[in-house]
Design an enzyme around this catalytic site. Structure first.
Site, PDB file in Angstrom:
ATOM      1  N   LYS A 126       0.875  -1.193   0.000  1.00  0.00           N
ATOM      2  CA  LYS A 126       0.000   0.000   0.000  1.00  0.00           C
ATOM      3  C   LYS A 126       0.898   1.224   0.000  1.00  0.00           C
ATOM      4  CE  LYS A 126      -4.448   0.933   0.246  1.00  0.00           C
ATOM      5  NZ  LYS A 126      -5.609   0.088  -0.108  1.00  0.00           N
ATOM      6  N   ASP A 166      -7.172   4.193  -4.330  1.00  0.00           N
ATOM      7  CA  ASP A 166      -7.775   4.068  -2.993  1.00  0.00           C
ATOM      8  C   ASP A 166      -8.368   5.453  -2.734  1.00  0.00           C
ATOM      9  OD1 ASP A 166      -7.821   2.072  -0.539  1.00  0.00           O
ATOM     10  OD2 ASP A 166      -7.408   4.022   0.334  1.00  0.00           O
TER      11      ASP A 166
HETATM   12  P1  NDP Z   1     -12.999   7.686  -2.540  1.00  0.00           P
HETATM   13  O1  NDP Z   1     -11.907   8.676  -2.390  1.00  0.00           O
HETATM   14  O2  NDP Z   1     -13.573   7.447  -3.879  1.00  0.00           O
HETATM   15  O3  NDP Z   1     -14.186   8.016  -1.545  1.00  0.00           O
HETATM   16  C1  NDP Z   1     -13.977   8.095  -0.176  1.00  0.00           C
HETATM   17  C2  NDP Z   1     -15.286   8.427   0.499  1.00  0.00           C
HETATM   18  O4  NDP Z   1     -15.118   8.282   1.894  1.00  0.00           O
HETATM   19  C3  NDP Z   1     -15.717   9.862   0.252  1.00  0.00           C
HETATM   20  O5  NDP Z   1     -17.099   9.935   0.289  1.00  0.00           O
HETATM   21  C4  NDP Z   1     -15.089  10.579   1.434  1.00  0.00           C
HETATM   22  O6  NDP Z   1     -15.721  11.803   1.782  1.00  0.00           O
HETATM   23  C5  NDP Z   1     -15.296   9.566   2.533  1.00  0.00           C
HETATM   24  N1  NDP Z   1     -14.269   9.746   3.567  1.00  0.00           N
HETATM   25  C6  NDP Z   1     -12.928   9.716   3.395  1.00  0.00           C
HETATM   26  N2  NDP Z   1     -12.302   9.975   4.548  1.00  0.00           N
HETATM   27  C7  NDP Z   1     -13.277  10.182   5.448  1.00  0.00           C
HETATM   28  C8  NDP Z   1     -13.279  10.501   6.828  1.00  0.00           C
HETATM   29  N3  NDP Z   1     -12.127  10.653   7.493  1.00  0.00           N
HETATM   30  N4  NDP Z   1     -14.484  10.614   7.446  1.00  0.00           N
HETATM   31  C9  NDP Z   1     -15.652  10.447   6.759  1.00  0.00           C
HETATM   32  N5  NDP Z   1     -15.700  10.166   5.453  1.00  0.00           N
HETATM   33  C10 NDP Z   1     -14.544  10.027   4.812  1.00  0.00           C
HETATM   34  O7  NDP Z   1     -12.392   6.319  -1.934  1.00  0.00           O
HETATM   35  P2  NDP Z   1     -12.904   4.830  -2.154  1.00  0.00           P
HETATM   36  O8  NDP Z   1     -14.370   4.789  -2.302  1.00  0.00           O
HETATM   37  O9  NDP Z   1     -12.037   4.213  -3.190  1.00  0.00           O
HETATM   38  O10 NDP Z   1     -12.484   4.161  -0.767  1.00  0.00           O
HETATM   39  C11 NDP Z   1     -13.370   4.064   0.342  1.00  0.00           C
HETATM   40  C12 NDP Z   1     -12.887   2.956   1.252  1.00  0.00           C
HETATM   41  O11 NDP Z   1     -12.862   1.713   0.556  1.00  0.00           O
HETATM   42  C13 NDP Z   1     -11.488   3.118   1.831  1.00  0.00           C
HETATM   43  O12 NDP Z   1     -11.456   2.554   3.122  1.00  0.00           O
HETATM   44  C14 NDP Z   1     -10.619   2.268   0.893  1.00  0.00           C
HETATM   45  O13 NDP Z   1      -9.432   1.855   1.519  1.00  0.00           O
HETATM   46  C15 NDP Z   1     -11.577   1.108   0.655  1.00  0.00           C
HETATM   47  N6  NDP Z   1     -11.337   0.297  -0.524  1.00  0.00           N
HETATM   48  C16 NDP Z   1     -11.246   0.853  -1.759  1.00  0.00           C
HETATM   49  C17 NDP Z   1     -11.046   0.055  -2.866  1.00  0.00           C
HETATM   50  C18 NDP Z   1     -11.042   0.616  -4.241  1.00  0.00           C
HETATM   51  O14 NDP Z   1     -10.947  -0.192  -5.186  1.00  0.00           O
HETATM   52  N7  NDP Z   1     -11.143   1.908  -4.454  1.00  0.00           N
HETATM   53  C19 NDP Z   1     -10.875  -1.391  -2.743  1.00  0.00           C
HETATM   54  C20 NDP Z   1     -11.086  -1.889  -1.393  1.00  0.00           C
HETATM   55  C21 NDP Z   1     -11.287  -1.054  -0.349  1.00  0.00           C
HETATM   56  P3  NDP Z   1     -14.999  13.190   1.452  1.00  0.00           P
HETATM   57  O15 NDP Z   1     -15.220  13.381  -0.009  1.00  0.00           O
HETATM   58  O16 NDP Z   1     -15.687  14.184   2.303  1.00  0.00           O
HETATM   59  O17 NDP Z   1     -13.547  13.019   1.800  1.00  0.00           O
HETATM   60  O1  2IT Z   2      -7.899  -1.692  -0.541  1.00  0.00           O
HETATM   61  C1  2IT Z   2      -7.878  -2.179  -1.683  1.00  0.00           C
HETATM   62  O2  2IT Z   2      -8.043  -3.381  -1.886  1.00  0.00           O
HETATM   63  C2  2IT Z   2      -7.673  -1.262  -2.806  1.00  0.00           C
HETATM   64  N1  2IT Z   2      -7.574  -0.065  -2.606  1.00  0.00           N
HETATM   65  C3  2IT Z   2      -7.540  -1.807  -4.207  1.00  0.00           C
HETATM   66  C4  2IT Z   2      -6.150  -2.307  -4.447  1.00  0.00           C
HETATM   67  C5  2IT Z   2      -5.860  -2.727  -5.865  1.00  0.00           C
HETATM   68  O3  2IT Z   2      -4.681  -3.031  -6.096  1.00  0.00           O
HETATM   69  O4  2IT Z   2      -6.744  -2.778  -6.704  1.00  0.00           O
END
Ligand code: NDP
Ligand code: 2IT
Length: 446
Positions: A126, A166
């Site tokens: 990561k 992420d």
């Molecule tokens: P994005 O940046 O697309 O969206 C993040 C969302 O979470 C936004 O709505 C953001 O709001 C909110 N957020 C972020 N930080 C905070 C906080 N401190 N308090 C409240 N809300 C918060 O990210 P993703 O959707 O990609 O990721 C979301 C989660 O999923 C993370 O935990 C990530 O690690 C996990 N994840 C992502 C994957 C992926 O493929 N993208 C895969 C597996 C897991 P705001 O706009 O106000 O910051």
């Molecule tokens: O937390 C996760 O699994 C991710 N942000 C996606 C990682 C990836 O390599 O697609």
């Protein structure tokens, strides 16, 4: 047993006491794994968990860039290369002002287990930066990404370490990062995943994490003879994961009541249907606006400032924003309000108290390393397509994603089933551990 766990945690803590998120993830995994390892001759006495907890390598670097007003800015960049026993390091990049080593080590540690569960050959890593893409121009984001990659490129490669998105890193950022890598190396390779479809990306990758989380929730419910259809769902976040989790819930006939961001949540008692979700996607992805803008178009909905969605009565909760966003009190309220199923779309969104509450009340609870593994799984499929120099159709990738989520569900059952409850966390930890530990043992002390 408790003493062995206690002594182990104490030793890890003495080295990492200033890293609370990392220690939280290690503690949760160790509580499941140590009792298992102690009973297994092949693993006991090999210091195998200790070896998994120590990253193989961490790089930290300065990222200088120039903002639109000509001022020189300094951020910090990181890549945690945690474990490469079963494949090259694989995991996302997070750009958020809260990013630090503790958060990236917890994410990298979880990623090792998650990637193992996908059945694909990927190690765990990561990275990211404390850079905040919010309120930055496209030009600023591009210059930051180029500067970040100018250092990172020497540490990664399609057979070494393959970053992805992420929080704060989506299609735009992956594009700028890929462009700079290609320029520096003079190579067009699958060094990043989450690429645009016309330049090596996979169909369904943007949808994969959210869809996979809902497929997993459906698998859990199907296992007890139930389904998502007709259920009420609360979702936190409104980014990549939350958007596509909502879309799949709607497709499967559920009613999505909430979505949120860091300023609060919207509650739409009539349900966030497809047209409303498209509006949210436009606000968040194109206009880079706030979730509160929802009520401008849909004034019957409410915006709850600085609140989280867990106070809303629902049957299914999908925390999909960030770590520790759902605590013990939230969990108690969800249980009291009749919630029967929680699947983590985010990484470690439920804190330890919340997880204990769900388990105690026999709520179906899926840890992120199982339920959100669809994202990295389709990243693995993107890598496979890049190596084949070929691409699969939407239907083919979606089918493979569904199969992978079913396989992960089966793995959790195998090691998590007790008399009257399925401990998905324990099942996921043990299954994931076995594959990585066997590879490490086969490869010697390296
Ligand atoms: P994005 O940046 O697309 O969206 C993040 C969302 O979470 C936004 O709505 C953001 O709001 C909110 N957020 C972020 N930080 C905070 C906080 N401190 N308090 C409240 N809300 C918060 O990210 P993703 O959707 O990609 O990721 C979301 C989660 O999923 C993370 O935990 C990530 O690690 C996990 N994840 C992502 C994957 C992926 O493929 N993208 C895969 C597996 C897991 P705001 O706009 O106000 O910051
Ligand atoms: O937390 C996760 O699994 C991710 N942000 C996606 C990682 C990836 O390599 O697609």
């Amino acid at each position: 047993m408790n003493k062995i766990i206690h002594d182990f945690i104490k030793e890890i803590d003495s080295r990492n006491s200033h890293e609370p998120e990392f220690m939280q993830a290690v503690r949760e995994v160790s509580e499941d794994l140590i009792p298992y390892i102690v009973g297994q001759k092949i693993y006991h006495g090999k210091n195998i968990l200790m070896r998994m907890i120590e990253p193989e390598r961490v790089v930290m670097f300065r990222v200088n860039w120039i903002d639109d007003s000509g001022e020189i800015r300094v951020n910090r960049g990181y890549r945690v290369e945690m474990n490469s026993a079963i494949g090259p390091y694989k995991g996302g990049l997070r750009f958020h002002p809260t990013v630090n080593l503790s958060i990236l080590k917890f994410l990298a540690f979880e990623q090792v287990f998650k990637n193992s569960l996908t059945t694909l050959p990927m190690g765990g890593g990561k990275g990211g930066s404390d850079f905040d893409p919010k309120n930055k121009s496209d030009g600023e984001v591009m210059r930051f990404c180029q500067s970040f990659m100018t250092e990172l490129y020497r540490h990664i490669g399609p057979n070494t370490d393959i970053p992805a998105g992420d929080i704060g890193v989506g299609g735009r950022e992956i594009g700028y990062l890929f462009g700079q890598y290609k320029r520096l190396k003079n190579e067009f390779t699958g060094v990043l995943t989450g690429k645009g479809v016309s330049w090596g990306g996979s169909l369904i990758r943007p949808e994969a994490t959210g869809y996979g989380t809902v497929y997993f929730a459906e698998d859990m419910l199907n296992h007890i003879g139930d389904s998502i259809k007709g259920k009420t769902v609360t979702i936190s976040g409104s980014g990549n994961v939350a958007q596509y989790a909502a879309e799949k819930c709607i497709h499967l006939g559920a009613k999505v009541l909430t979505m949120s961001d860091s300023s609060g949540y919207v509650f739409d008692k009539d349900g966030i249907h497809e047209e409303k979700l498209n509006y949210i996607m436009d606000i968040k992805n194109n206009k880079r606006g706030r979730i509160s803008d929802y009520i401008k178009k849909y004034p019957k909905a409410e915006f709850k400032k600085n609140k989280t969605p867990w106070e809303v009565k629902c049957e299914i909760a999908l925390p999909s924003a960030t770590q520790n966003e759902l605590n013990g009190d939230d969990a108690k309220l969800l249980v009291k309000n009749g919630c029967i199923c929680v699947a983590e779309g985010a990484n470690m969104p439920c804190n330890s108290d919340a997880i204990k509450t769900f388990k105690f009340n026999k709520v179906l609870f899926a840890p992120g390393k199982a339920s959100n593994a669809g994202g990295v799984a389709v990243s693995g499929l993107e890598m496979a397509q890049n190596s084949l120099r070929y691409s699969w159709s939407r239907e083919e990738v979606d089918e493979k994603l569904k199969e992978i989520m079913i396989k992960i569900h089966k793995k959790c059952l195998k090691h998590g089933k007790t008399k009257d409850y399925i401990d998905y966390g324990k099942g996921a930890n043990i299954s994931a551990f076995i594959k990585v530990a066997d590879a490490m043992l086969a490869q010697g002390v390296v």
